[in-house]
Design a protein around this motif. Structure first.
Motif, PDB file in Angstrom:
ATOM      1  N   THR A  15       0.814  -1.090  -0.134  1.00 19.75           N
ATOM      2  CA  THR A  15      -0.049  -0.064   0.179  1.00 19.75           C
ATOM      3  C   THR A  15       0.973   1.277  -0.171  1.00 19.75           C
ATOM      4  OG1 THR A  15      -1.369  -1.256   1.766  1.00 19.75           O
ATOM      5  CG2 THR A  15      -2.031   1.165   1.085  1.00 19.75           C
ATOM      6  N   ASN A  16       1.912   1.159   0.725  1.00 27.06           N
ATOM      7  CA  ASN A  16       2.763   2.387   0.861  1.00 27.06           C
ATOM      8  C   ASN A  16       3.744   2.552  -0.168  1.00 27.06           C
ATOM      9  OD1 ASN A  16       1.372   2.685   3.133  1.00 27.06           O
ATOM     10  ND2 ASN A  16       3.047   1.726   4.764  1.00 27.06           N
ATOM     11  N   SER A  17       4.039   1.616  -1.093  1.00 27.94           N
ATOM     12  CA  SER A  17       4.834   1.917  -2.109  1.00 27.94           C
ATOM     13  C   SER A  17       3.824   2.182  -3.195  1.00 27.94           C
ATOM     14  CB  SER A  17       5.509   0.708  -2.588  1.00 27.94           C
ATOM     15  OG  SER A  17       5.688  -0.417  -1.436  1.00 27.94           O
ATOM     16  N   VAL A  18       3.307   3.570  -3.354  1.00 22.32           N
ATOM     17  CA  VAL A  18       2.440   3.872  -4.435  1.00 22.32           C
ATOM     18  C   VAL A  18       2.735   3.701  -5.779  1.00 22.32           C
ATOM     19  CG1 VAL A  18       1.196   5.883  -4.906  1.00 22.32           C
ATOM     20  CG2 VAL A  18       1.589   5.663  -2.567  1.00 22.32           C
ATOM     21  N   GLU A  19       4.136   4.006  -5.978  1.00 14.98           N
ATOM     22  CA  GLU A  19       4.414   3.904  -7.460  1.00 14.98           C
ATOM     23  C   GLU A  19       4.578   2.397  -8.106  1.00 14.98           C
ATOM     24  OE1 GLU A  19       6.210   5.074  -5.099  1.00 14.98           O
ATOM     25  OE2 GLU A  19       8.034   4.383  -4.932  1.00 14.98           O
ATOM     26  N   MET A  20       4.473   1.721  -7.024  1.00 18.63           N
ATOM     27  CA  MET A  20       4.868   0.192  -7.471  1.00 18.63           C
ATOM     28  C   MET A  20       3.561  -0.556  -7.666  1.00 18.63           C
ATOM     29  SD  MET A  20       8.236   0.369  -7.415  1.00 18.63           S
ATOM     30  CE  MET A  20       8.169  -1.653  -7.973  1.00 18.63           C
ATOM     31  N   HIS A  21       2.426   0.130  -7.274  1.00 21.74           N
ATOM     32  CA  HIS A  21       1.263  -0.789  -7.394  1.00 21.74           C
ATOM     33  C   HIS A  21       0.981  -1.501  -8.664  1.00 21.74           C
ATOM     34  CE1 HIS A  21      -0.848   2.074  -4.067  1.00 21.74           C
ATOM     35  NE2 HIS A  21       0.143   1.061  -3.401  1.00 21.74           N
ATOM     36  N   ALA A  22       1.217  -0.553  -9.584  1.00 21.17           N
ATOM     37  CA  ALA A  22       0.745  -1.466 -11.000  1.00 21.17           C
ATOM     38  C   ALA A  22       1.557  -2.589 -10.923  1.00 21.17           C
ATOM     39  CB  ALA A  22       0.961  -0.324 -12.041  1.00 21.17           C
ATOM     40  N   TYR A  23       3.024  -2.410 -10.785  1.00 22.03           N
ATOM     41  CA  TYR A  23       4.063  -3.679 -11.071  1.00 22.03           C
ATOM     42  C   TYR A  23       3.567  -4.442 -10.215  1.00 22.03           C
ATOM     43  CZ  TYR A  23       8.470  -5.812 -10.633  1.00 22.03           C
ATOM     44  OH  TYR A  23       9.414  -6.680 -10.533  1.00 22.03           O
ATOM     45  N   THR A  24       3.241  -4.294  -8.853  1.00 21.99           N
ATOM     46  CA  THR A  24       2.902  -5.081  -7.904  1.00 21.99           C
ATOM     47  C   THR A  24       1.868  -6.098  -8.277  1.00 21.99           C
ATOM     48  OG1 THR A  24       3.790  -3.646  -6.408  1.00 21.99           O
ATOM     49  CG2 THR A  24       2.814  -5.607  -5.231  1.00 21.99           C
ATOM     50  N   VAL A  25       0.595  -5.455  -8.690  1.00 23.17           N
ATOM     51  CA  VAL A  25      -0.448  -6.201  -8.719  1.00 23.17           C
ATOM     52  C   VAL A  25      -0.235  -7.131 -10.090  1.00 23.17           C
ATOM     53  CG1 VAL A  25      -1.521  -4.635 -10.331  1.00 23.17           C
ATOM     54  CG2 VAL A  25      -2.953  -6.179  -8.959  1.00 23.17           C
ATOM     55  N   GLN A  26       0.453  -6.669 -10.906  1.00 20.47           N
ATOM     56  CA  GLN A  26       0.756  -7.675 -12.340  1.00 20.47           C
ATOM     57  C   GLN A  26       1.536  -8.678 -11.927  1.00 20.47           C
ATOM     58  OE1 GLN A  26       1.320  -5.419 -16.217  1.00 20.47           O
ATOM     59  NE2 GLN A  26       3.267  -6.386 -16.131  1.00 20.47           N
ATOM     60  N   ARG A  27       2.575  -8.599 -10.974  1.00 23.72           N
ATOM     61  CA  ARG A  27       3.354  -9.716 -10.806  1.00 23.72           C
ATOM     62  C   ARG A  27       2.534 -10.824  -9.941  1.00 23.72           C
ATOM     63  NH1 ARG A  27       9.039 -10.038  -9.085  1.00 23.72           N
ATOM     64  NH2 ARG A  27       8.643 -11.990  -9.486  1.00 23.72           N
ATOM     65  N   LEU A  28       1.781 -10.114  -9.040  1.00 23.87           N
ATOM     66  CA  LEU A  28       1.003 -11.085  -8.199  1.00 23.87           C
ATOM     67  C   LEU A  28       0.014 -11.753  -9.207  1.00 23.87           C
ATOM     68  CD1 LEU A  28       0.384  -8.857  -5.316  1.00 23.87           C
ATOM     69  CD2 LEU A  28       1.478 -11.110  -5.231  1.00 23.87           C
ATOM     70  N   TYR A  29      -0.589 -11.074  -9.995  1.00 27.39           N
ATOM     71  CA  TYR A  29      -1.392 -11.735 -10.896  1.00 27.39           C
ATOM     72  C   TYR A  29      -0.876 -12.656 -11.653  1.00 27.39           C
ATOM     73  CZ  TYR A  29      -4.907 -12.482 -14.709  1.00 27.39           C
ATOM     74  OH  TYR A  29      -5.901 -12.882 -15.401  1.00 27.39           O
ATOM     75  N   LYS A  30       0.121 -12.578 -12.209  1.00 29.39           N
ATOM     76  CA  LYS A  30       0.864 -13.686 -12.890  1.00 29.39           C
ATOM     77  C   LYS A  30       1.234 -14.937 -12.145  1.00 29.39           C
ATOM     78  CE  LYS A  30       3.941 -10.745 -14.995  1.00 29.39           C
ATOM     79  NZ  LYS A  30       5.079 -10.713 -15.962  1.00 29.39           N
ATOM     80  N   ALA A  31       1.733 -14.676 -10.924  1.00 30.15           N
ATOM     81  CA  ALA A  31       1.900 -15.704  -9.875  1.00 30.15           C
ATOM     82  C   ALA A  31       0.709 -16.614  -9.488  1.00 30.15           C
ATOM     83  CB  ALA A  31       2.522 -15.011  -8.820  1.00 30.15           C
ATOM     84  N   LEU A  32      -0.448 -15.723  -9.266  1.00 26.92           N
ATOM     85  CA  LEU A  32      -1.709 -16.657  -9.352  1.00 26.92           C
ATOM     86  C   LEU A  32      -2.171 -17.435 -10.458  1.00 26.92           C
ATOM     87  CD1 LEU A  32      -4.566 -14.512  -7.533  1.00 26.92           C
ATOM     88  CD2 LEU A  32      -3.333 -16.298  -6.589  1.00 26.92           C
ATOM     89  N   LEU A  33      -1.802 -17.079 -11.452  1.00 27.45           N
ATOM     90  CA  LEU A  33      -2.079 -18.063 -12.714  1.00 27.45           C
ATOM     91  C   LEU A  33      -1.276 -19.170 -12.667  1.00 27.45           C
ATOM     92  CD1 LEU A  33      -2.107 -15.397 -15.699  1.00 27.45           C
ATOM     93  CD2 LEU A  33      -3.944 -16.348 -14.410  1.00 27.45           C
ATOM     94  N   ASP A  34      -0.085 -18.909 -12.034  1.00 22.98           N
ATOM     95  CA  ASP A  34       0.745 -19.986 -11.912  1.00 22.98           C
ATOM     96  C   ASP A  34       0.146 -21.287 -10.812  1.00 22.98           C
ATOM     97  OD1 ASP A  34       3.807 -18.745 -12.819  1.00 22.98           O
ATOM     98  OD2 ASP A  34       2.730 -19.847 -14.037  1.00 22.98           O
ATOM     99  N   ASP A  35       0.050 -20.554  -9.726  1.00 20.65           N
ATOM    100  CA  ASP A  35      -0.257 -21.451  -8.651  1.00 20.65           C
ATOM    101  C   ASP A  35      -0.868 -20.783  -7.621  1.00 20.65           C
ATOM    102  OD1 ASP A  35       2.167 -21.974  -5.927  1.00 20.65           O
ATOM    103  OD2 ASP A  35       0.287 -23.042  -6.383  1.00 20.65           O
TER     104      ASP A  35
END
Lengths: 197, 785
Positions: free
Chosen positions: B446-466
């Motif tokens: 939450t506090n890393s405002v500028e990283m939100h888009a990057y984070t959610v994208q990586r997490l989404y990809k991780a979810l797709l895997d496992d």
């Protein structure tokens, strides 16, 4: 815990990073408990059969049995490539296998594990010299001698004699005393045994 | 009555038993025979019977009925009887049973026996298992034997004295006279046991310690003789003369030298000599080196010697013998705090030990590696530690994961690196991370405002895997719920944005809801995430459908949520956008330490570190993050930060304020911190109308030639206080005292306890980040009374 204060305050803890370290070189208070002591020594076979047990701390029979059982299990589960030391409860266990026998010592926190290995080795050498190429059977059939030798080498968990020669000499002399006593008796007991009393 | 069978005969017979039952039968038969033999008070065979009993006892069978017989054997005149009797006493009797006291008189007699081997038996038994009562009764005899010229007895008496002192410390004094010339003995046995006795006395009493310090030169001489003397076949072990004695002397030197400059100096040379001359090819040499290192580290040795010691440990680390490596790692772990830089030099070797096959070595290497992580080596170390996390045994994964999180929070070089690291941990060891890492990670994201888009994208990809690792899934669902709009709009800057539609995202979240792998907590996260997306996505109807389905879920938690969300759709639709708004930057809410900290301004990166044991939280953590729970009466208030400093920094004039507030309240000002050119003063005033509140104004000034920028002041107080920090005047402390940064702290002290505060300062100075912690204890009494 959450603290609801008037506006915008929430509680956070102070950082505490350091991993708990076991002891340190910082000065201890002088009245700390002495921590150099061998608590017990066990000898057991690869099947877990006890061949010798020497306890230097007062424990009930039940406690001794429990400790023995658990420790034997733990040590036997160790793989050959592992090091000779393991932490078990709040003790350090130093063990070494010689042929079919495990020699296992429990020492306290500040003790030197490497010298304990030397102590174990010295005891094995003494047994070897006494029995002449000692094997497990010697210890099984002459367990009381194994104890006598140990008691000439260690006392209260500490080495009392650092010279191999002197330990063996003392045992020899004591054995002679035993023989002398037996010889004095022999005539009587032979007569008894053949039923001619 | 036929003679009882001999011991060896019995052993042979019992060993032929093929089953446990057969053995038990044999034993019972023999025990019965022995018992009747004991009843007949047969002196001739008592010894043989007790010996057999001891054998059966070793096999695990009860032998208590032999206890009195052991006593009778001890009282016998025959040496054989005594030998077995004492052995039996040591095996069968213990100090909890009163019967052992019956031994006392026999031992007393035997201590004065004409045959030294009988005396030896008595000393051995007393020294091995003597109870406090026995020790009290027999201490005098032991003391007498300590003064004998017979070295065989003297050495045993010394160790017996050690046991007496351990059991009855008050008796220590009486052995003092006998220690007078113990060290002048030539006999190694006596020397060794004397050193043990002296060690025991010194450890137990500071007076004794002071008294025996004068022995240091003598001990040094003895040690020197051992090292320099030629080959002595009697005491030689692999070319080293009496290693046991050497080790004990080194240990005694350690105790005598600790905290004492003169003694430490007197032993400096010999320690260096031992450290450099001892043969290291065999275990025995290394045992001596190890003891030497321990001694060097504990006394007041000069720095050259300390470095030598650490280098020895470093060499140990490279030894083929795993025992030596283990011992080295243990010692380094103890010394890493005090000699951090020296240990750092061996970092790469330590990290290599992570790949060792032995579990104990791996564990120590892991602990040591975490202790060595700092801002400079964080990237390299983390690579190694993450690799270790991948391949280590499950028993390590939890601790390693925690350690990685801690280290990352403390030293992360960049936000992206931090998030990448945490993602790596979650994907590789996701099931082993502690429960509190989920809210911590969410807060971090939450506090890393500028990283939100990057984070959610990586997490989404991780979810797709496992989707099997729950902590990962929980964090991912939360993020998708929050930042789903960024995901769908493909706004990622850090890496190639992926193309994903709203429906695909909802598919994934719904998949979590139905999957067997998801725990109820995870399902809760997923449902809430779907709900949040109703304000971020356009396909609201689909979301409405999902929510209404779960209104009849068997899981009460899910059902409740779904019902409330349904209500939101139906009756409170006007509130929905506001309620499901993007979460503001939030603060961590854990307080298991003794102090509680208050964050200053929102721009400060929260530098909080999770403690090892999370506090008991009254509600499930995901609710804490969920704004909707405001309706449910959650007692968390989302934090709205004051982000912009309100007053511009004024030059020059602030200096006067230091003096200005001086006597407004009658409380004198104080300097709370003064280091590296940064000085922080506190001035006080009482707030009206509440006398329990002290208002402190901090004045930060900078006497160096460069500005201190990004200056952040944080404070923590003990639990009984409450703290409120208002906005600072600025976050640049100008150079050369040209101005100060002021900030107001209000402290509520209802219990009128002594005010204590820990402060944390972070700022950038001459291009590098500086951070410091300090304790402020010098508050004037008027400020809190």
């Amino acid at each position: 815990m959450f603290a609801l204060v008037a506006n915008q305050k929430v509680v956070i803890d102070w950082p505490c990073f350091w991993v708990v370290l076991g002891g340190s070189f910082l000065p201890r208070g002088v009245y700390t408990v002495l921590l150099f002591k061998m608590q017990f020594m066990l000898l057991f076979s690869r099947q877990g059969k006890l061949r010798l047990q020497k306890w230097y701390v007062p424990l009930s029979d039940k406690e001794k049995k429990k400790i023995t059982r658990e420790l034997v299990q733990t040590v036997l589960a160790r793989k050959p490539k592992m090091c000779s030391f393991l932490e078990w409860r709040d003790l350090k266990i130093v063990y070494k296998r010689y042929a079919s026998l495990y020699f296992c010592c429990a020492i306290e926190d500040q003790d030197n594990e490497l010298i304990t290995l030397e102590i174990i080795h010295r005891y094995v050498e003494l047994l070897d010299k006494y029995f002449g190429s000692v094997c497990e059977l010697d210890i099984i059939f002459n367990f009381e001698k194994a104890y006598f030798i140990l008691d000439e080498f260690l006392l209260g968990g500490e080495a009392q004699e650092t010279s191999k020669k002197n330990v063996l000499k003392a045992i020899e002399q004591a054995d002679l005393l035993q023989e002398d006593a037996k010889e004095a008796e022999t005539p009587r007991s032979v007569l008894e045994e053949i039923g001619l009393t | 009555m036929p003679a009882p069978i001999r011991l060896r005969e019995l052993i042979r017979t019992i060993r032929t038993a093929r089953t446990q039952a057969e053995e038990r039968e044999m034993i019972q038969k023999e025990c019965a025979a022995i018992r009747s033999s004991f009843r007949e008070e047969d002196n001739t065979y008592r010894c043989r019977n007790v010996a057999k009993l001891l054998y059966m006892h070793m096999l695990g069978y009860p032998a208590h009925f032999g206890q009195l017989e052991c006593l009778k054997l001890i009282a016998s005149q025959k040496f054989t009887d005594k030998r077995i009797g004492y052995l039996g006493a040591m095996l069968l009797l213990d100090e909890r049973q009163d019967v052992h006291l019956l031994m006392t008189n026999c031992i007393k007699n035997d201590l004065n026996h004409s045959t030294q081997y009988v005396q030896g038996l008595a000393l051995c038994t007393l020294g091995c298992m003597g109870s406090s009562e026995m020790c009290r009764d027999l201490a005098g005899e032991v003391e007498k034997l300590l003064k004998t010229s017979n070295s065989y007895l003297r050495k045993k008496a010394a160790l017996c004295a050690v046991h007496v002192i351990r059991k009855v410390p008050e008796l220590m004094e009486m052995f003092l006279p006998a220690t007078k010339n113990l060290l002048s003995e030539k006999n190694h046995g006596v020397l060794h046991t004397s050193v043990v006795l002296l060690t025991e006395m010194c450890e137990r009493s500071p007076d004794m310690l002071a008294h025996f310090r004068k022995l240091v030169p003598q001990l040094v001489r003895i040690l020197k003789n051992l090292i320099m003397s030629g080959y002595s076949p009697e005491h030689d072990v692999s070319g080293i003369s009496d290693p046991f004695l050497q080790v004990r002397i080194l240990r005694l030197l350690r105790i005598l030298g600790k905290g004492d400059d003169d003694s430490s100096e007197a032993m400096n040379d010999i320690l260096a000599q031992v450290a450099t001359n001892t043969e290291t090819s065999k275990n025995v040499g290394n045992a001596i080196l190890y003891e030497t290192v321990l001694t060097i580290m504990d006394i007041k040795s000069e720095s050259g010697l300390r470095v030598l010691a650490i280098n020895i440990l470093g060499r140990f680390l490279l030894n083929n013998d795993k025992n030596i490596r283990y011992v080295a790692l243990t010692s380094l772990l103890k010394t890493v705090q005090t000699d951090h830089n020296a240990v750092q030099r061996h970092r790469s070797t330590i990290v290599d030990c992570l790949k060792d096959l032995d579990v104990s070595i791996k564990r120590r290497a892991m602990e040591l590696s975490f202790a060595l992580v700092n801002g400079n080596n964080i990237r390299g170390m983390m690579k190694e530690l993450l690799y270790f996390l991948d391949s280590c045994d499950p028993e390590f994964k939890a601790d390693c994961a925690s350690g990685v999180f801690l280290a990352a929070e403390k030293y992360a070089p960049s936000k992206r690196w931090h998030i990448d690291t945490i993602m790596r941990v979650l994907t590789t060891a996701g099931s082993y991370v502690r429960d509190d890492s989920v809210p911590n990670l969410i807060q971090l994201i939450t506090n890393s405002v500028e990283m939100h888009a990057y984070t959610v994208q990586r997490l989404y990809k991780a979810l797709l895997d496992d989707i099997s690792q729950q902590p990962l899934v929980q964090v991912a669902s939360w993020c998708i719920g929050e930042y789903g709009d960024l995901l769908v709009s493909g706004q990622c800057e850090e890496e190639e944005p992926i193309q994903v539609t709203e429906d695909e995202v909802l598919d994934v979240l719904e998949g979590l809801l139905v999957s067997n792998l998801s725990t109820p907590v995870t399902r809760g996260y997923a449902l809430t995430a779907i709900m949040k997306l109703s304000t971020r996505f356009t396909s609201v109807n689909r979301i409405k459908k999902v929510v209404s389905i779960y209104g009849s879920s068997i899981d009460v938690e899910l059902q409740q949520r779904a019902v409330e969300y349904n209500a939101l759709f139906k009756k409170y639709d006007h509130m929905r956008p506001a309620l499901l708004e993007r979460m503001p930057i939030m603060e961590k809410t854990a307080s298991n330490g003794p102090t509680e900290i208050v964050q200053t301004n929102g721009e400060a990166e929260p530098s909080v570190v999770e403690a090892k044991h999370p506090p008991p939280v009254t509600q499930p953590t995901n609710q804490a993050n969920d704004l909707l729970d405001l309706l449910g009466g959650n007692d968390v208030v989302p934090v709205i930060q004051t982000t912009v400093p309100t007053k511009p920094a004024s030059a020059g004039g602030e200096l006067l304020d230091l003096l200005g507030d001086l006597s407004l309240s009658g409380i004198p000002p104080m300097t709370a911190y003064n280091k590296n050119g940064l000085k922080i003063d506190f001035t006080f005033e009482r707030a009206n109308p509440n006398p329990n509140i002290a208002v402190i104004t901090i004045h930060a000034s900078n006497s160096t030639e460069a500005d201190m920028t990004d200056f952040v002041f944080q404070a923590a107080v003990p639990k009984t206080f409450q703290l409120q920090l208002l906005s600072p005047s600025s976050n640049v402390v100008p150079t050369l005292n040209q101005g100060t940064v002021t900030q107001v702290i209000r402290v509520l002290n209802p219990q009128k306890q002594q005010l204590r505060m820990r402060i944390k300062l972070t700022y950038t100075h001459k291009g590098s980040a500086v951070q410091d912690l300090a304790e402020v204890n010098n508050f004037p009494p008027q400020s809190w009374q």
